[in-house]
Design a protein around this motif. Sequence first.
Motif, PDB file in Angstrom:
ATOM      1  N   UNK A 218      -4.520  28.805  -1.493  1.00 28.51           N
ATOM      2  CA  UNK A 218      -4.465  28.153  -0.183  1.00 28.51           C
ATOM      3  C   UNK A 218      -3.074  27.541   0.049  1.00 28.51           C
ATOM      4  N   UNK A 219      -2.616  26.782  -0.947  1.00 25.99           N
ATOM      5  CA  UNK A 219      -1.307  26.130  -0.816  1.00 25.99           C
ATOM      6  C   UNK A 219      -0.180  27.166  -0.744  1.00 25.99           C
ATOM      7  N   UNK A 220      -0.294  28.227  -1.530  1.00 26.87           N
ATOM      8  CA  UNK A 220       0.782  29.228  -1.531  1.00 26.87           C
ATOM      9  C   UNK A 220       0.808  29.961  -0.184  1.00 26.87           C
ATOM     10  N   UNK A 221      -0.358  30.134   0.446  1.00 22.24           N
ATOM     11  CA  UNK A 221      -0.369  30.751   1.779  1.00 22.24           C
ATOM     12  C   UNK A 221       0.434  29.885   2.755  1.00 22.24           C
ATOM     13  N   UNK A 222       0.237  28.578   2.684  1.00 21.65           N
ATOM     14  CA  UNK A 222       0.985  27.681   3.585  1.00 21.65           C
ATOM     15  C   UNK A 222       2.472  27.675   3.200  1.00 21.65           C
ATOM     16  N   UNK A 223       2.733  27.626   1.899  1.00 16.77           N
ATOM     17  CA  UNK A 223       4.132  27.607   1.432  1.00 16.77           C
ATOM     18  C   UNK A 223       4.879  28.872   1.866  1.00 16.77           C
ATOM     19  N   UNK A 224       4.197  30.017   1.823  1.00 15.73           N
ATOM     20  CA  UNK A 224       4.854  31.282   2.183  1.00 15.73           C
ATOM     21  C   UNK A 224       4.883  31.502   3.694  1.00 15.73           C
ATOM     22  N   UNK A 225       4.154  30.675   4.444  1.00  9.04           N
ATOM     23  CA  UNK A 225       4.262  30.772   5.902  1.00  9.04           C
ATOM     24  C   UNK A 225       5.544  30.033   6.313  1.00  9.04           C
ATOM     25  N   UNK A 226       5.836  30.028   7.592  1.00  7.08           N
ATOM     26  CA  UNK A 226       7.057  29.335   8.027  1.00  7.08           C
ATOM     27  C   UNK A 226       6.952  27.816   7.849  1.00  7.08           C
ATOM     28  N   UNK A 227       5.745  27.310   7.566  1.00  5.51           N
ATOM     29  CA  UNK A 227       5.646  25.874   7.250  1.00  5.51           C
ATOM     30  C   UNK A 227       6.327  25.539   5.922  1.00  5.51           C
ATOM     31  N   UNK A 228       6.664  26.555   5.133  1.00  2.00           N
ATOM     32  CA  UNK A 228       7.417  26.334   3.894  1.00  2.00           C
ATOM     33  C   UNK A 228       8.893  26.077   4.128  1.00  2.00           C
ATOM     34  N   UNK A 229       9.327  26.269   5.385  1.00  2.00           N
ATOM     35  CA  UNK A 229      10.733  26.003   5.741  1.00  2.00           C
ATOM     36  C   UNK A 229      10.768  25.218   7.062  1.00  2.00           C
ATOM     37  N   UNK A 230      10.389  23.936   7.030  1.00  2.00           N
ATOM     38  CA  UNK A 230      10.403  23.145   8.280  1.00  2.00           C
ATOM     39  C   UNK A 230      11.812  23.074   8.876  1.00  2.00           C
ATOM     40  N   UNK A 231      11.867  22.897  10.195  1.00  2.00           N
ATOM     41  CA  UNK A 231      13.166  22.763  10.859  1.00  2.00           C
ATOM     42  C   UNK A 231      13.832  21.442  10.463  1.00  2.00           C
ATOM     43  N   UNK A 232      13.026  20.436  10.266  1.00  2.18           N
ATOM     44  CA  UNK A 232      13.550  19.155   9.771  1.00  2.18           C
ATOM     45  C   UNK A 232      12.359  18.368   9.252  1.00  2.18           C
ATOM     46  N   UNK A 233      12.647  17.260   8.571  1.00  3.14           N
ATOM     47  CA  UNK A 233      11.548  16.384   8.150  1.00  3.14           C
ATOM     48  C   UNK A 233      10.836  15.809   9.369  1.00  3.14           C
TER      49      UNK A 233
ATOM     50  N   UNK B 244       2.570  15.004   7.914  1.00  3.98           N
ATOM     51  CA  UNK B 244       2.334  14.496   6.559  1.00  3.98           C
ATOM     52  C   UNK B 244       0.833  14.370   6.349  1.00  3.98           C
ATOM     53  N   UNK B 245       0.379  14.668   5.151  1.00  2.00           N
ATOM     54  CA  UNK B 245      -1.061  14.588   4.840  1.00  2.00           C
ATOM     55  C   UNK B 245      -1.249  13.807   3.537  1.00  2.00           C
ATOM     56  N   UNK B 246      -2.345  13.053   3.471  1.00  2.00           N
ATOM     57  CA  UNK B 246      -2.645  12.420   2.176  1.00  2.00           C
ATOM     58  C   UNK B 246      -2.976  13.510   1.168  1.00  2.00           C
ATOM     59  N   UNK B 247      -3.449  14.630   1.642  1.00  2.00           N
ATOM     60  CA  UNK B 247      -3.931  15.743   0.815  1.00  2.00           C
ATOM     61  C   UNK B 247      -5.117  15.279  -0.033  1.00  2.00           C
ATOM     62  N   UNK B 248      -4.902  14.280  -0.873  1.00  2.00           N
ATOM     63  CA  UNK B 248      -6.017  13.727  -1.641  1.00  2.00           C
ATOM     64  C   UNK B 248      -7.028  13.071  -0.707  1.00  2.00           C
ATOM     65  N   UNK B 249      -8.238  12.946  -1.232  1.00  2.00           N
ATOM     66  CA  UNK B 249      -9.283  12.185  -0.549  1.00  2.00           C
ATOM     67  C   UNK B 249      -9.317  10.769  -1.113  1.00  2.00           C
TER      68      UNK B 249
ATOM     69  N   UNK C 175       0.869  -1.183   0.000  1.00  2.00           N
ATOM     70  CA  UNK C 175       0.000   0.000   0.000  1.00  2.00           C
ATOM     71  C   UNK C 175       0.901   1.227   0.000  1.00  2.00           C
ATOM     72  N   UNK C 176       0.798   2.049  -1.036  1.00  2.00           N
ATOM     73  CA  UNK C 176       1.611   3.260  -1.115  1.00  2.00           C
ATOM     74  C   UNK C 176       0.710   4.480  -0.916  1.00  2.00           C
ATOM     75  N   UNK C 177       1.100   5.335  -0.012  1.00  2.00           N
ATOM     76  CA  UNK C 177       0.346   6.566   0.243  1.00  2.00           C
ATOM     77  C   UNK C 177       1.329   7.709   0.025  1.00  2.00           C
ATOM     78  N   UNK C 178       1.095   8.494  -1.007  1.00  2.00           N
ATOM     79  CA  UNK C 178       2.087   9.483  -1.421  1.00  2.00           C
ATOM     80  C   UNK C 178       1.510  10.882  -1.212  1.00  2.00           C
ATOM     81  N   UNK C 179       1.917  11.502  -0.111  1.00  2.00           N
ATOM     82  CA  UNK C 179       1.363  12.804   0.229  1.00  2.00           C
ATOM     83  C   UNK C 179       2.439  13.863   0.353  1.00  2.00           C
ATOM     84  N   UNK C 180       2.058  14.952   0.997  1.00  2.00           N
ATOM     85  CA  UNK C 180       2.960  16.089   1.214  1.00  2.00           C
ATOM     86  C   UNK C 180       2.869  16.533   2.665  1.00  2.00           C
ATOM     87  N   UNK C 181       3.658  17.555   3.011  1.00  2.00           N
ATOM     88  CA  UNK C 181       3.559  18.105   4.369  1.00  2.00           C
ATOM     89  C   UNK C 181       2.514  19.213   4.436  1.00  2.00           C
ATOM     90  N   UNK C 182       1.661  19.285   3.429  1.00  2.00           N
ATOM     91  CA  UNK C 182       0.569  20.269   3.407  1.00  2.00           C
ATOM     92  C   UNK C 182      -0.739  19.531   3.129  1.00  2.00           C
TER      93      UNK C 182
END
Length: 499
Positions: free
Chosen positions: A175-190, A195-200, A124-131
């Motif tokens: 919406x995504x660019x707001x998160x990307x431009x917030x400090x969540x766009x530069x995490x301290x580490x992985x 992590x989010x599936x983002x997709x439904x 089972x592969x679940x391929x998401x992002x940190x947003x």
Amino acid sequence: MTAQRPNTTTDAGIPVSSDEYSLTVGPSGPNLLQDAYLIEKLAHFARERVPDRVYHVKGGGAFGYFEVTADVSQWTKSAFLNGVGKRTPMLVRLSSVAGEEGYPDTDRDVRGFAMKFYTEEGNYDLVGNNTPVFFVRDPMKFPDFIHSQERMPDSGLRNNNMQWDFWTLSPESAHQVTILMSDRGTPRSWRHMNGYSSDTYMWENAAGEKFWVKYHFKTEQGIQNFTDAEAKAMRGEDLDHYRRDLWDAIARNDYPSWRLEMQIMPYEDAVNYRFNPFDITKVWPHKDYPTIPIGRMVLDRNPDNFFAQIVQAAFDVANMVPGIGPSPDRMVLGRMFAYADSARYRNGPNYMQLPVNRPRVDVHNYNKDGPMRYRHNGSQPVYAPNSYGGPKADPQRYRDPSWFVAAAEIMRAAYQPHRDDDDFIQPGTLYRQVMTPTDRDHLVGNIIGHLSQEVERPIQERAVNDYWAKVDPDLGTRLARELGLVTPAMAGAQHARGT
Ligand code: NDP
């Protein structure tokens, strides 16, 4: 002192006589074509690379496990999710999107969060992002989006103008660019990001009842981000900061972990929900669908070999096990084609036979041959139906996950909007209701920093007036002031004052 070391051999296992010297005519004479060992060594060296992923190139990863912490049988029949305390081995690959191998880890970007569960019913592969959301909602725009984040066709340089041009002409990206431009766009580490599936996706229980679901992997290390300045400083200090941080943490037995929390929507809710639940640019507000903790993921083993286990790892959105299926989310449906296609291109049609990609269950089918085929089915018949044995699918036991689609004409069209489907509502809520004043200040600073680099004036104006001012008027005004722009609202006020 040193343990007995094996003698070097050719790839055919034949012992060789030197690790240092080519075969030559005397100590000063020319090299000889008959030096098969040298030729094998140079020829193999020239073939050390496989094609990069087109994006999510720079990454790292580790092995671990997923443990079930709650009974989910009312929602899904998936074997690996059923049984509190049950553990499934995993591989996770974390990555940046836009940069190439060698690119600074901490540059502002979305981070990939790709997971492979080696379950008893196949991978089972679940391929998401940190947003929790994405920039576009239709796969038709995906290659264009990635091109806009990459390099200019003439100079080969990355270019913010291209990025803002695309984003501001694609309001669903706000919406995504707001998160990307917030400090969540530069995490301290992985380790310090969710992590989010983002997709439904769809879950189905043993009784055949279906649910729409979103996955949230909440970091148990806590969310920690760099400020823009800290991220830029780290760029000069350690290009591989994220990769090193993950490796070092696991090496010192400080295993990172994430809690899996699910949002679960009854099947019937989707039609009349105020947002289109299959639009990946939207979240499901928590007060509508609270998150339910169901499991925990732990990474506790570094790879033995980065190339074999991380570079060659292939994740495929289409790898869903019984009890899990896709949803009408157009992005997930498009992604179900793209990942295996990319893996076949990178590693060949038998990429699933590589140890890191191989399922931990037997594979039975009628695929055969192809480059680098390793596993084979002996003398099993090579076609179905046949009279001589081999696998046979049982339609009574397994059904493809499905949903009802009303009869409609085939067309190219936007989603039918739901009541609150507006591209700016949710980023506006994030800005006004979720972000702290400090978060908002950093957001403004980060946007200004980004918009000030090589972005042409008309695109800056569009970004302020047609994008950020629609996310939030106050945000638009703050940005306009910083950039020395006059927004229509400011111009109106000046006119009223007679200035
Ligand atoms: P809630 O107040 O219930 O949730 C807001 C969520 O936002 C938090 O739980 C947290 O989720 C996340 N968050 C907190 N700070 C930040 C930040 N600085 N940047 C980005 N995300 C942050 O409200 P709603 O569920 O109604 O959502 C409101 C807005 O919050 C949404 O429009 C969306 O922009 C954002 N959001 C919502 C999520 C969801 O699934 N509902 C998930 C993430 C963000 P987490 O712990 O997952 O980071």
